[in-house]
Every structure is written in structure tokens, then in C-alpha cells.
Scaffold this active site. Structure first.
Site, mmCIF file in Angstrom:
data_model
loop_
_atom_site.group_PDB
_atom_site.id
_atom_site.type_symbol
_atom_site.label_atom_id
_atom_site.label_comp_id
_atom_site.label_asym_id
_atom_site.label_seq_id
_atom_site.Cartn_x
_atom_site.Cartn_y
_atom_site.Cartn_z
ATOM 1 N N HIS A 1 0.860 -1.180 0.000
ATOM 2 C CA HIS A 1 0.000 0.000 0.000
ATOM 3 C C HIS A 1 0.898 1.232 0.000
ATOM 4 O O HIS A 1 1.805 1.334 0.821
ATOM 5 C CB HIS A 1 -0.888 -0.008 1.240
ATOM 6 C CG HIS A 1 -2.022 0.963 1.153
ATOM 7 N ND1 HIS A 1 -1.841 2.321 1.264
ATOM 8 C CD2 HIS A 1 -3.340 0.775 0.951
ATOM 9 C CE1 HIS A 1 -3.006 2.921 1.139
ATOM 10 N NE2 HIS A 1 -3.937 2.003 0.951
ATOM 11 N N ARG B 1 -6.343 10.216 -0.436
ATOM 12 C CA ARG B 1 -5.965 10.772 -1.742
ATOM 13 C C ARG B 1 -7.200 10.981 -2.614
ATOM 14 O O ARG B 1 -7.294 11.944 -3.362
ATOM 15 C CB ARG B 1 -4.968 9.857 -2.438
ATOM 16 C CG ARG B 1 -3.553 9.979 -1.884
ATOM 17 C CD ARG B 1 -2.614 8.941 -2.477
ATOM 18 N NE ARG B 1 -2.822 7.638 -1.887
ATOM 19 C CZ ARG B 1 -2.809 6.494 -2.566
ATOM 20 N NH1 ARG B 1 -2.611 6.490 -3.856
ATOM 21 N NH2 ARG B 1 -2.989 5.338 -1.944
#
Lengths: 307, 229, 550
Positions: free
Chosen positions: C327, C347
Site C-alpha cells: 500500500h 488521496r
């Protein structure tokens, strides 16, 4: 418009929603704005009877902190806490008195509630809506009446906790007049009767409904015999024992004539000419609408239902 | 942040250890030689497996924390509570309704709430536990669901409640009732399910399934990206 | 405002100032996504999967020759922890129709659907190494994908998945995912899962790395936890039987080559128990606690890859284990939470990866492998990272942008978990960025299944992260959550159907003995034993960190 902190109490949000709805609507007419705090908790009904019981005072006192917070945020105009339910009124006021008079308990309560942002000052005044109305003057109430309840014979039912103990009660224990004054201001006829301060049986309705039915029967019968065609009350538990419990009463007293029981604010809403959302009679058992329609105090809808 | 590089003294279930002062309780216990079977789960603050009670030196206050999130302090007395003995009342969510008294029917002990706030003090997730027990008491299911959302069922509130309520079980019922009945499903989801059942996408998906890697790459690299709401 | 003291060490102040200064310019700034060639280049240069000295070929068994990380091969080229000569299989402790190993999203779904399909609750047994619901599923933060947006469709979803997976995915498995997707959401809503919605009652959908539409359904940043706790509640309500703190350690096979149950190890009593089942569903999740290449991990305590070992010894096919997902944004500071997940949803809602000079250096929503590689390149290739006191290098994830773009209060509302997590360690992510670095996150490959969740071995099903073939060589955000429920439900249904007619013969562990022989014959010299069950963190291992990077 005066803004007061409004303490609903648990039942006014659930089984006694009609009490709240009629209260908020009729208060508005009288320029009384009732501001509900965002956070409040159950008052803990009833007042803790053991003198060393501090735990059960936390619940009521915490609500008084909420009033002081609202005042600090300028959301209300005074430090009064307006209650509708007689049991809440009684519990809150008695806890307040204990707090103010007992320095040891005050300290213990402060210590336990250290996570609250402010310490309770002791300066909140617990009032019942009836007291607010009395303070404003019955003429104020009268001038708001659009449809006087002419011909309605109302028996005022106080129950236990609105008048006792002395110093806590909102009126004289033996000869109260506050409800009577309201009834007259609304244009109705007061029917005085012997059982207006007698206990309805209260929470014994949970496991001793036969005993409650006996007590309630006596109250209702006396009111009927005195000539009343409707009863008013200021307590959701009394309303339950005197209203819906009539089914049980009829089982034990088959000749009993049903008589509607409503909250005083519902009569206010009716007299002020407010709509059916405000009078909120749908939730009442027995149904008061046939009586009120028959007396011309309510209108029937075109489809036959009541308005 | 109180972490330090120095060694500190901690007491795990009464036994004394010297551990680096910047470790979490969980890592400190492992450093001290303990291998968790119970009491370690996600190690990131999500699962409530590592509920811990502790006292710090000189303080009578009993505090609650998640072992994976709390840094040790010198003189800390630690005990883990990996399990809270609580009967989980069973029900069929399809048969319930979000009525004012539904919660009280299944968890009548909620009416014993004293508003003492001990549950809120114990909660490691900053949840206003007492507040949601109170809203549950007065039948405000939506508010109970909202206030209790961040609950990870660590059990610390239930362990400390003098009225013996298990708040997180109450909250679970409220949240499911709220989402299922008060919020209800989103119509566009139901519509899309129906479309899939009617097989309207089958042909296009079939084509993609049969496409070669090169064909797919061509489509993929040139696909329209529409991230508008 | 000036009361807030930075949660970062003094020496990082300069870089933090630069981040603050460039922030206004970076709001809504669009950084171009990479071309296919650029993506390939950064992957080859910087993705841990491309470091060939970190992998080797498996030397034993039917998948001999497959390339996998050392840590995984070590588990497979190992002796069983079970001394088969000491096990009495005559005494059956549990005898059920369906045994489900693992109680994460996939296992719980399988149990509920099996019950829906006519299997009595006491004929289903969930075996769980830790507690019911303890799994990676619960830790998922950002969301679950399903194509129900009006301008989206399962066709578009299909293309996103297969492109993201580098075309290694099984077409049938992808088809199952995209078609079942909306129904999974519907099922969740029926069970009482609360998804974030807009005022008008429609789903609040967010984009994710590599998605070409808004497709991510979320429950604040507690998506996995919300879904898991509803499923756990449902399993308990239905009185489906389960045992906790009991780990399956080897499968049991019968004389017909079927898997007929498993040998269980009770972690409380240190005893072996024998469980017989007509259908067995493997749902043991991932392998983060193997710490591939020394990386810290987002995974939960029990993610030790037990399922791979058991399944391989029993004859199942393994695929794509050479591909591991890192990740992009794992926490890099403070020390106490290194490796923990910082959801991609950050994000999606506007946070940007920013280097030591305050520059945005990559399109924030590339697919995970590309994004992770870009972050590693920025730290170790371009040397524009920030070094923590413990020696880790990371980049900033500029979270204050989220409130600036979406309105004050967004972080508090939608990222309650992240905010709380960081707040406990002195950092307010509304005011300061996070420090992040890629962290070991997901097992892209695993046990190969078909659309009915069947493995190659009769009687053995698999669902969830343990499986391979669904995501190809790179999983998109939100598709693992989808995978759990799609194949968990399919496994439950198929296992229930099989249980109606299946018959289990005499149980044995001979396949484990066979495997031991293969190990000897392979020439591999080792003391290793597997499955691992629990990671070893005692003593000084707690504070050791080795990142075998570049």
C-alpha cells in the site's frame, strides 16, 4: 418572545409525543420559545429516597449543567428549566434542592462529574409550564384563545407529584387553583372533584395493574359523578393509568363509562385554534374527538374523520 | 507526546518489567517476553481486541485504553481485559421495526442508566457513550446510531458500567435498525441489480472476456476517465 | 490556532514550512497520470516485486518452479508442525456439513449464505484462530467498489480491474466480481450496513487508484469494521456455531482425494481436535505478518499465511504469489504506528503525496503498485524524502488539503479513525500532513479458484484474500472488500449444495506425510516448521526494523 430551556423527559419523545407536540405549538402562541438542549439525559425518575444516595442525583444535576451551558451560549434568556412531565419536574426539583442545601453531596457530585466543562452553580430554577403560564398572567392565556371551550366540563387532575411535598409542589397541596385558572382562561367549565390529588397508582401499573385500575376507577368515577365530561392531566404516567388503562378498568367494573383524558396543553392548542398536528388527539385513548366534535369544539372532515 | 527513549518500569498483571519508554503497551508486553494469544488483533486501533485497564503511578483513577495505541508510562500498572462476559441477545433483524420501544424490549437494562458517565470516561474512542445510551433509552434510534458509529466493541464501557448495561450491544442493534429501516436502501443500487439480472451488460462483458491482452491494453489505456459526481 | 504544537521533531520544521507554502498552489493542481511506458519503468526500477534476489523458485510439489518471496517459500519448504504419528483421527470432535476456516468478511458471508441455502446453523462450524471477526477485513478503511453510479457500469468496472491487474486476472472471476458487485451492496443494506450517503439518499461515491469512475462506497473510514460488525451480529443472531482461538493446522483428506475436514489446534488448551466436514471453505486471509522483505505491515496479528501452507500440502493450485501489494501510504511516523494503513480515500478526497521540498511529484491516484513505486523512487532514487528519527524515510501526504477542497469538517466526519489515530500521538492531520511510506498490504495471489469458489481439490473451497486469480498481479482499492463478499457468498452457496450429497470417507493425514517425503527428496535442509500460526515478536524482535531496500 422569551426563550426557556425545555426539558422534555423520556416519555415526551416516545409514548407521550402528543404532550410535546401540543406543548410546543401552544407555547409558541404565547410567545414562549422552548429550547431543547442538544444533550440531555433521563432525569432518573423518581427522586432517590435513600439520603446517602449520591449516584442517583447525578442524572438530574447533569441536566442543570445543560441549562447553564445554554445560558452561557445565549441560547436562552434565563436559567429556568421548563418541564412538562410531573414526575420529571418533581425529581429534578428535589435533586436541585438537595444539591443546594447539602455541601457534602455537592462536593461529591462535583468530584464525580469532573468531565463536565462547568461545575453546576446551583442557580437553575426548575419550573413546570403551568408555573410559567401563571407567571405570565391568565389574561395572556385568555387573549390567545380563538375558540373558547364553551360547554366543556373539565375535571383538573393533579395526581401526586405536582403538588407534593410542600416546598416542591407548584401550588397549595390541599386547595390548588392553578389548573382551574387555566381551564377557565380557556373558556371551559371547571368541575371540582374529591379525587383530584389522589394517586393513580403510578408505576405499579407494570406489575399490579388490577390495583391501578381500582385507584384510577375511583378517580374517574368521582370526576364523572361530579359532572365532568373530560379530564386533564400533566403527567404521562397518570395519563396512561387514567386513559389507556380504562380497558382494564372495564374488565373489573363492567358498568364503567369511558371518559376521555387529555394533556392540558392539548386543550390549550384546541382553544388557540391550532390544527390537528398541534392538538395531537390521535394518540389519546379513549378517543376524545367524538366528544369534542359533538360539542362543536372540533370540526369533522369531509370524509367523516375529525379535524 | 510523552514517549521517551529511556527505559521505564511497568507492571504487567503485577509483574515488574523494564521496557523502552517509547513503546506502546502491546509492544512493551512483547518486549517483556509475552506472546499474545488473546489480546492482540489488528494492532491498529480498529478491532477492540486489546482493551486494557491501567493506573499510573500516584493516581487512583482507573483508565481504559487500547494496548496498541497507548504508549507506556513509568510506573504504569496494566491489566488486559480481552473478553467482556456479556450475553448477546439474538434477534431477527427482518422481524424488528425501528419503534421507540424496540431497544428497550431487547435491552431493558438500558433504563437503569444513572447518567454517571463512567462509560464515556472508559471509552478509548472518544465516544459519548452515556449520551447514546440515553438516546437509546428515549427511542431516538437514529441519534444512537450516529453517536455510536466509531465503536469497536472493546468492552471497556461494559466492564465499568454500574448499571450493568452492555452499551456496544445496544448500539449495534440501533445502528442496524437505523441503516436498514430509517435510511433504507439507495434506489440506484436496486436499479443496477435489476439491470444485471436482466443481462443487459452480458454482451459487452463477454467481448472483454474474449479480448486479447493487446486489445484490452488498448481499451484500458485509452478509456474515458469521468470522476465527476 | 497558535496553541497547536507540531507533532513532528524540530528538524522537520523546514520541510513542513515548504509544504505549507506550496499548499495554496497545489490545491486542485492536476498532475498528469503516467503513460503506460512510464508506469512500466517505475515498476521495474522501484517496486519490491521486481527485486529478483528477494524471491526464489519453489522446489517442492506440483507448483514447483513458481517464483515467490523468500518468506513464502520458507513457509512452504518446511516441516509440518504436526507430528502425524501422534494424531488419532478416529475420535471426531466436530462433525458438520460445512466448516469455514477464518471469520473475516469472506468466512462470515459464507456462513450466512450457507444458512440461507438450507444448512442448519449447528451444521455450520466457523473455526477462527482469534476472535470472530478478527481479520484484515475489519481494518479496511476507504471503501468497497461496485458499479452502481448512473454513469458507471459493470463493463467499465471490468476494464478497470483487468487493466489494474496487468491482464493476469481470470476473466470469469472478474466477470463474477463486477456482476455481483451491486447485489453485494444491496445485500449489505438489507442487513443494516450504513453506507455514507448524500442528502438525497444516493450513495456517496469516491474514486480510487486506477478507477475510471466514482465507484467506492464507504462507511466513513471504518468501512471494513462497519460491514464486519454487522455480519458478526448476524452470524451470532442465527446461532451459527463457531469456535474461537482455535487454528486449523492441516487439512484432512479421505481415500477419494477429497478434503474431508481439518486438524485443529486449540490455542487455549494446547490440544489437537479433529473436525470432519462435507465441505470446507478456506478463508484465512493474507500473509502480512511474514514481513516480506522486512516491510512493516497493515495486516492484523493472525495474518501469517497459514492457508497457503495447508492448501498446498493438500494439493491446491497456487497462482501469482510472485506479486505482493504494498500500500503506497503506510504510516512512517511516529514510530509506534509505522506500517499502519492510511487509507487511499485520503488521496481520493484530495490529499497529495509531497516531497521534502513541498513538491507534488506524482498523480495521486495511480494504481497501487505504480503509486508505491513512485514513492519509493522519490525517497531512495531521487533522495527527496524525509528521514525519521528511527532511520525510516518517507514523504508527506498533505492531508490539510482535504478540508480546504471539501470544506471544514470533512476530515473530522469522513476520517474519524485516522484523525483519532494520529491525535493520540500528538498530530492533528487537519493542520499537518502525515508522513508515509509504502507498507506490506495485500496478497495478490494465492489459492486458485473458479467462479464457484472451488479449488482444484474436491471438497475444498476458498474465498477472500487467500485466493489468487481475481485481481491478477495488482489489486485495486475497494476490490478486496468486494472480493470477500462475492466469493464468500459463492463459496457458501456452492459448499451448501455439495454438502447435500457429499460423503466423506476415512480421514487421513497421509498427504502431509507425502509432503514431508517431497521435502526430504528435494534436498532442502531446514528446521523450519509451518504453518506459523502466530508471529514471533518476543524480546528484542519488537524493536528491530530491517528494510532491505535498494
Amino acid at each position: 418572545m422569551t426563550r426557556y430551556t425545555y426539558y422534555p423527559g423520556c416519555t415526551l419523545k416516545t409514548t407521550a409525543k402528543n404532550f410535546e407536540d401540543s406543548t410546543l405549538a401552544s407555547s409558541e402562541v404565547l410567545d414562549i420559545e422552548l429550547v431543547e438542549p442538544e444533550r440531555w439525559n433521563c432525569c432518573g425518575t423518581v427522586h432517590a429516597l435513600a439520603t446517602d444516595d449520591v449516584m442517583h442525583h447525578l442524572a438530574p444535576i447533569r441536566n442543570m449543567i445543560r441549562v447553564e451551558e445554554l445560558k452561557e451560549q445565549d441560547m436562552v434568556d434565563n436559567k429556568k428549566m421548563v418541564t412538562l412531565c410531573a414526575m420529571c419536574y418533581n425529581t429534578l426539583k428535589r435533586a436541585n434542592e438537595v444539591f443546594k442545601s447539602d455541601r457534602d453531596k455537592k462536593k461529591k457530585i462535583h468530584d464525580t462529574m469532573y468531565r463536565e466543562d462547568i461545575q453546576y452553580s446551583g442557580n437553575v430554577e426548575i419550573v413546570h409550564l403551568l408555573e410559567v403560564l401563571r407567571e405570565g398572567g391568565w389574561d395572556e392565556v385568555k387573549s390567545a384563545v380563538k375558540k373558547p371551550l364553551t360547554g366543556l366540563k373539565v375535571a383538573p387532575y393533579y395526581g401526586c407529584l405536582l403538588l407534593r411535598p410542600r416546598g416542591i409542589g407548584i401550588d397549595d397541596t390541599d386547595n390548588p387553583t392553578i389548573m382551574e385558572n387555566l381551564i377557565e382562561a380557556l373558556g371551559a367549565e371547571v368541575v371540582d372533584f374529591s379525587h383530584k390529588q389522589k394517586c393513580c397508582g403510578s408505576y405499579h401499573t407494570v406489575h399490579m395493574k388490577e390495583a391501578v385500575a381500582d385507584l384510577s376507577y375511583n378517580i374517574l368515577k368521582q370526576a364523572e359523578d361530579a359532572g365532568a365530561n373530560i379530564l386533564v392531566t400533566a403527567c404521562p404516567l397518570c395519563e396512561y393509568n387514567l386513559g389507556p388503562r380504562q380497558t382494564q378498568i372495564r374488565k373489573q367494573y363492567p358498568s364503567f363509562d369511558s371518559i376521555p383524558v387529555v394533556y392540558f396543553t392539548q386543550l390549550m392548542a384546541l382553544a388557540f385554534g391550532l390544527d390537528e398536528e398541534a392538538t395531537a388527539f390521535e394518540a389519546n385513548k379513549p378517543d376524545p374527538m367524538p366528544l369534542l366534535t359533538e360539542m362543536g369544539l372540533m370540526e369533522k372532515n369531509k370524509n367523516g374523520s375529525n379535524k | 507526546m510523552e514517549a521517551t527513549n529511556e527505559m521505564v518500569t511497568i507492571y504487567v498483571m503485577g509483574k515488574k518489567y523494564e521496557v523502552p519508554g517509547d513503546l506502546t503497551i502491546m509492544k512493551a508486553m512483547e518486549y517483556a517476553g509475552h506472546q499474545f494469544r488473546r489480546g492482540s488483533g489488528c494492532r491498529g486501533g480498529y478491532c477492540g481486541a486489546c482493551a486494557t485497564l491501567y493506573r499510573t503511578k500516584g493516581s487512583y483513577k482507573l483508565e481504559g485504553a487500547l494496548a496498541c495505541q497507548k504508549i507506556v508510562e513509568d510506573g504504569m500498572y496494566i491489566a488486559q481485559i480481552p473478553f467482556n462476559p456479556a450475553e448477546k441477545i439474538t434477534y431477527n433483524i427482518n422481524e424488528l421495526r425501528p419503534d421507540a420501544n424496540t431497544i428497550l424490549e431487547y435491552y431493558p437494562e438500558v433504563s437503569r442508566c444513572l447518567s454517571c458517565n463512567t462509560c464515556t470516561k472508559a471509552c478509548p474512542q472518544d465516544i459519548m457513550v452515556m449520551d447514546y445510551v440515553q438516546t437509546a433509552l428515549r427511542g431516538d434510534i437514529a441519534k444512537t446510531a450516529e453517536l455510536s458509529f466509531d465503536c469497536i466493541s472493546c468492552g471497556l464501557c461494559a466492564v465499568r458500567c454500574p448499571a450493568e448495561i452492555v452499551p456496544y450491544n445496544v448500539a449495534t442493534l440501533a445502528r442496524r435498525l437505523n441503516a436498514k429501516y430509517i435510511d433504507g436502501p439507495s434506489q440506484h443500487v436496486l436499479d443496477r441489480v435489476k439491470e444485471v439480472e436482466e443481462e443487459i451488460y452480458d454482451e459487452d462483458i463477454d467481448k472483454l472476456m474474449k479480448a486479447s491482452k493487446e486489445e484490452l491494453a488498448e481499451l484500458y489505456n485509452n478509456r474515458e476517465v469521468d470522476l465527476s459526481e | 490556532m497558535s496553541d497547536y504544537e507540531s507533532g513532528y521533531p524540530e528538524y522537520m520544521k523546514e520541510s513542513l514550512e515548504k509544504v505549507k507554502q506550496t499548499r495554496a498552489d497545489r490545491v486542485g493542481k492536476r498532475y498528469a497520470p503516467m503513460t503506460a511506458d512510464e508506469r512500466q519503468k517505475v515498476l521495474e526500477g522501484y517496486h519490491p516485486d521486481w527485486k529478483m534476489d528477494q524471491k526464489r523458485e519453489l522446489k517442492i510439489g506440483h507448483n514447483k518452479g513458481l517464483l515467490m518471496p523468500h518468506e513464502v517459500v520458507d513457509q512452504l519448504e518446511a516441516h509440518s508442525i504436526v507430528d502425524t504419528s501422534k494424531i488419532d483421527l478416529e475420535k471426531i470432535d466436530y462433525d458438520v456439513d460445512i466448516m469455514i476456516i477464518g471469520a473475516g468478511g469472506a468466512g462470515l458471508s459464507a456462513a450466512i449464505i450457507a444458512n440461507d441455502n438450507g444448512i442448519d446453523p449447528d451444521k455450520i462450524l466457523i473455526v477462527q484462530k482469534l476472535r470472530l471477526g478478527d481479520a484484515n477485513s475489519k481494518m479496511s478503511q476507504g471503501g468497497i467498489q461496485a458499479a452502481d453510479h448512473p454513469r458507471d457500469s459493470p463493463v467499465i468496472h471490468y476494464l478497470d480491474i483487468i487493466g489494474g491487474g496487468h491482464y493476469f486476472n481470470d476473466p470469469e472471476l472478474v466477470e463474477a466480481m463486477v456482476k455481483d458487485g451491486p447485489d453485494v451492496i444491496k445485500w449489505h443494506e438489507e442487513l443494516g450496513v450504513k453506507y455514507d450517503k448524500l442528502e438525497d439518499g444516493t450513495m456517496q461515491l469516491a474514486p480510487g487508484g486506477g478507477t475510471s469512475r466514482r465507484r467506492m462506497h464507504s462507511c466513513k473510514d471504518y468501512t471494513g469494521m462497519e460491514i464486519t460488525r454487522v455480519l458478526v451480529d448476524e452470524v451470532i443472531n442465527r446461532e451459527i456455531s463457531y469456535i474461537e482461538f482455535t487454528s486449523a493446522v492441516e487439512f484432512l483428506k479421505d481415500d477419494k482425494g477429497q478434503v474431508g475436514g481439518a486438524l485443529l489446534y486449540d490455542l487455549d488448551s494446547d490440544e489437537y481436535k479433529v473436525a470432519r466436514a462435507k465441505s470446507t471453505i478456506l478463508a484465512t486471509g493474507g500473509f502480512g505478518r511474514l514481513h516480506i522483505q522486512g516491510f512493516e505491515t497493515t495486516n492484523h496479528y493472525g495474518a501469517t499465511g497459514d492457508g497457503i501452507v495447508m492448501a498446498y500440502r493438500a494439493g491446491a493450485e497456487l497462482v501469482h504469489l510472485d506479486s505482493t501489494q504494498f500500500h503506497p501510504t503506510g504510516s512512517a511516523y511516529p514510530e509506534q504506528i509505522v506500517g499502519q494503513l492510511c487509507t487511499e480515500k485520503l488521496r481520493a478526497r484530495g490529499a497529495q503525496p509531497v516531497n521534502v521540498d513541498g513538491e507534488l511529484f506524482v498523480y495521486p491516484l495511480e494504481t497501487r503498485d505504480v503509486e508505491a513505486s513512485a514513492l519509493i523512487r522519490e525517497c531512495y532514487g531521487k533522495k527527496k524524502g524525509i528521514t525519521t528519527p528511527s532511520g525510516m524515510i518517507g514523504v508527506w501526504l498533505d492531508t490539510p488539503l482535504i478540508d480546504i477542497i471539501n470544506g471544514e469538517g470533512t476530515i473530522e466526519r469522513e476520517f474519524a479513525a485516522m484523525m483519532r489515530n494520529y491525535h493520540k500521538f500528538g498530530i492533528d492531520i487537519r493542520k499537518e500532513p502525515m508522513l508515509v511510506f509504502p507498507t506490506l498490504h495485500y496478497q495478490n495471489g494465492g489459492v486458485h479458484i473458479n467462479v464457484k469458489a472451488e479449488t482444484k481439490v474436491p471438497g475444498l473451497y476458498a474465498a477472500g484474500e487467500i485466493c489468487g486469480g481475481v485481481h491478477g498481479k495488482n489489486r485495486l482499492m475497494g476490490n478486496s472488500q468486494l472480493d470477500l463478499y462475492v466469493f464468500g457468498r459463492r463459496a457458501g452457496k456452492a459448499a451448501a449444495e455439495r454438502a447435500e450429497t457429499a460423503e466423506v470417507g476415512k480421514l487421513s493425514l497421509s498427504h502431509v506425510d507425502d509432503y514431508e517425503r517431497l521435502l526430504e527428496e528435494s534436498g532442502v535442509e531446514t528446521d523450519r516448521k509451518s504453518p506459523m500460526l502466530l508471529p514471533e515478536y518476543r524480546g528484542k524482535k519488537t524493536i528491530e526494523h530491517q528494510l532491505k531496500l535498494l
